[in-house]
Design a protein around this motif. Structure first.
Motif, PDB file in Angstrom:
ATOM      1  N   LYS A 157       0.824  -1.209   0.000  1.00 61.90           N
ATOM      2  CA  LYS A 157       0.000   0.000   0.000  1.00 61.90           C
ATOM      3  C   LYS A 157       0.860   1.261   0.000  1.00 61.90           C
ATOM      4  O   LYS A 157       0.511   2.271   0.602  1.00 61.90           O
ATOM      5  N   THR A 159       2.361   4.688  -1.228  1.00 55.77           N
ATOM      6  CA  THR A 159       1.828   5.823  -1.984  1.00 55.77           C
ATOM      7  C   THR A 159       2.928   6.686  -2.584  1.00 55.77           C
ATOM      8  O   THR A 159       2.629   7.622  -3.326  1.00 55.77           O
ATOM      9  N   ASN A 177       0.841  -1.190  -6.212  1.00 54.42           N
ATOM     10  CA  ASN A 177       0.783  -0.276  -5.081  1.00 54.42           C
ATOM     11  C   ASN A 177      -0.078   0.938  -5.451  1.00 54.42           C
ATOM     12  O   ASN A 177      -0.900   0.856  -6.370  1.00 54.42           O
ATOM     13  N   CYS A 178       0.108   2.036  -4.751  1.00 53.83           N
ATOM     14  CA  CYS A 178      -0.651   3.264  -5.019  1.00 53.83           C
ATOM     15  C   CYS A 178       0.288   4.434  -5.289  1.00 53.83           C
ATOM     16  O   CYS A 178      -0.025   5.584  -4.957  1.00 53.83           O
ATOM     17  N   SER A 180       1.962   7.442  -6.917  1.00 56.00           N
ATOM     18  CA  SER A 180       1.442   8.429  -7.862  1.00 56.00           C
ATOM     19  C   SER A 180       2.533   9.224  -8.562  1.00 56.00           C
ATOM     20  O   SER A 180       2.247   9.952  -9.518  1.00 56.00           O
ATOM     21  N   ASN A 201      -0.100   0.946 -10.786  1.00 58.92           N
ATOM     22  CA  ASN A 201       0.001   1.975  -9.764  1.00 58.92           C
ATOM     23  C   ASN A 201      -0.876   3.161 -10.161  1.00 58.92           C
ATOM     24  O   ASN A 201      -1.839   2.985 -10.911  1.00 58.92           O
ATOM     25  N   CYS A 202      -0.549   4.339  -9.671  1.00 61.78           N
ATOM     26  CA  CYS A 202      -1.361   5.533  -9.933  1.00 61.78           C
ATOM     27  C   CYS A 202      -0.549   6.626 -10.626  1.00 61.78           C
ATOM     28  O   CYS A 202      -0.819   7.819 -10.445  1.00 61.78           O
TER      29      CYS A 202
END
Length: 442
Positions: A157, A159, A177-178, A180, A201-202
């Motif tokens: 998790k 970021t 994952n996240c 960005s 991912n982001c």
């Protein structure tokens, strides 16, 4: 995985026979040879077996119910490989022996990584933390791992991109994952990095020069991110076109709305960043300091992309696009590219996607019917107002057609009604005249 190694598979094959002869060995475990391999997997263990030989070099207690192994393995001075995967560990184990070279911790419940937990693991070359719950990694937590080559953080998790990674890394997996954004300073220090997986991912864009400082990079996976196909993505666009690395190039745009679900490499520079062809406006402050403006940077980057993407022939209306073949480019993709590549840049106006597709299809139909390429080019070079006015002149409005048809039907009905009335009067007159004629003859 630990059990995928040839030597481990061999020992597992002979394990039923050797386990009967070798001792000491923890109950239920398999010990093919003293000081070599101890397998205590899927036994429902809640604590480490007490009778594991201290000379063990490879230990696996995977698929058990271990919650805490802090300082229980420090005395295993020769331990090189340790698998604690598929357990219930809530934090990174402490007090591990410095001799460890491979540590597998996938599918536990670890939520954070602190600096002190890994400080003694200076010989570690592989660390697998896949499918945990890691949200935070302290900036210097991994920097002391001077020999670490393979780091797997897939399915956590996170970021943000981990900071201060060791330069020795050759394989880095951050997928699922996240994250960005990419941290350029941390990534640029990975001079030995060969494989980077940051798919799912982001990410919306990639900073300029992100991959230019990674001389050994040979494989990258950037798929399944939230790519914003706008001006800031031109660096990634050019880098993908270079085709120097083994990687998946089917990156799908998520933004802006009119480019959503389109493949990045199927777009032109103008459709990604329309302002690169707008009239140049000098920034007074930048002009005074002789510094390039943001628009200058975009223009330069766009020019480099166009120069590497197209080869112009003697006829300026004909261009040949590189990096494509009949197998990778179908008819619909070609139409979507022509909607911007065939427009004369000085008169370009941004229009919505459905209108561009309609104009491109009308242009293609006109060429099939014998319209010359020069006429088509001049038609697409007009401004938007002229284009709309010409469209209304050449193509009747559907409402007007319906009105004309309705009026024609009404007129036809009136004519038919008049004819019927006239015929009726003629028939009535003939009926009145016929008896008179018969009477006079008698």
């Amino acid at each position: 995985m630990l059990w995928c190694r040839p030597d481990v598979l061999l020992t597992l094959w002979i394990c039923p026979l050797t386990c009967l002869m070798m001792s000491p060995c923890p109950p239920g475990c398999c010990c093919p040879g003293p000081g070599f391999l101890v397998l205590c997997e899927s036994l429902g263990l809640r604590s480490l077996p007490r009778s594991v030989p201290l000379s063990t070099s490879v230990l696996s207690v995977a698929r058990n119910q271990l919650c805490n192994v802090d300082h229980l393995l420090w005395s295993f001075s020769g331990l090189q490989e340790l698998s604690l995967s598929h357990n219930l560990l809530a934090r990174f184990p402490r007090g591990l022996p410095p001799s460890l070279e491979s540590l597998l911790l996938q599918e536990n419940r670890i939520t954070y990584i602190t600096t002190g937990a890994l400080r003694q693991l200076r010989n570690l070359t592989r660390l697998d933390l896949e499918d945990n719950r890691i949200r935070t990694i302290q900036p210097a937590a991994l920097l002391s791992l001077k020999k670490l080559q393979i780091l797997t953080l897939k399915g956590n998790k996170l970021t943000r991109f981990p900071l201060n990674l060791p330069p020795s890394l050759t394989h880095l997996d951050l997928s699922g994952n996240c994250i960005s954004s990419l941290d350029l300073p941390s990534l640029s220090t990975l001079i030995n990095l060969q494989v980077l997986q940051i798919n799912s991912n982001c990410l919306r864009t990639v900073p300029d020069n992100t991959f230019d400082y990674l001389p050994r990079l040979r494989s990258v996976d950037l798929t399944d991110n939230l790519w914003a196909c706008e001006c800031d993505i031109l660096y990634l666009y050019r880098w993908l076109l270079s085709g120097r690395l083994k990687m998946a190039t089917h990156l799908v745009c998520k933004e802006p709305i009119h480019l959503a679900q389109r493949l990045l490499l199927n777009l032109s520079v103008v459709s990604i960043c329309p302002r690169v062809l707008q009239p140049h406006k000098l920034d007074l402050e930048s002009a005074a300091t002789n510094e390039p403006t943001e628009q200058d940077r975009m223009r330069k980057l766009a020019k480099e992309i166009i120069d590497s993407e197209e080869v112009t022939t003697k006829d300026p209306s004909q261009t040949r696009v590189l990096h494509y073949s009949l197998e990778s480019l179908n008819y619909e993709d070609c139409l979507s590219q022509n909607q911007t590549q065939s427009i004369d840049p000085p008169h370009l106006k941004t229009t919505s996607l459905p209108k561009e597709e309609q104009l491109c299809r009308e242009n293609t139909t006109a060429q099939r019917n014998g319209t010359s390429a020069v006429g088509t080019q001049s038609w697409l070079s007009t401004n938007r107002n002229d284009l709309l006015s010409n469209t209304h002149v050449l193509t009747p409005d559907s409402a007007t057609i319906i009105s004309l048809l309705a009026v024609s039907c009404v007129l036809l009905a009136l004519v038919m009604l008049a004819v019927l009335i006239l015929l009726k009067k003629v028939l009535v007159r003939q009926q009145r005249v016929a008896p008179t004629v018969e009477g006079s003859g008698a």
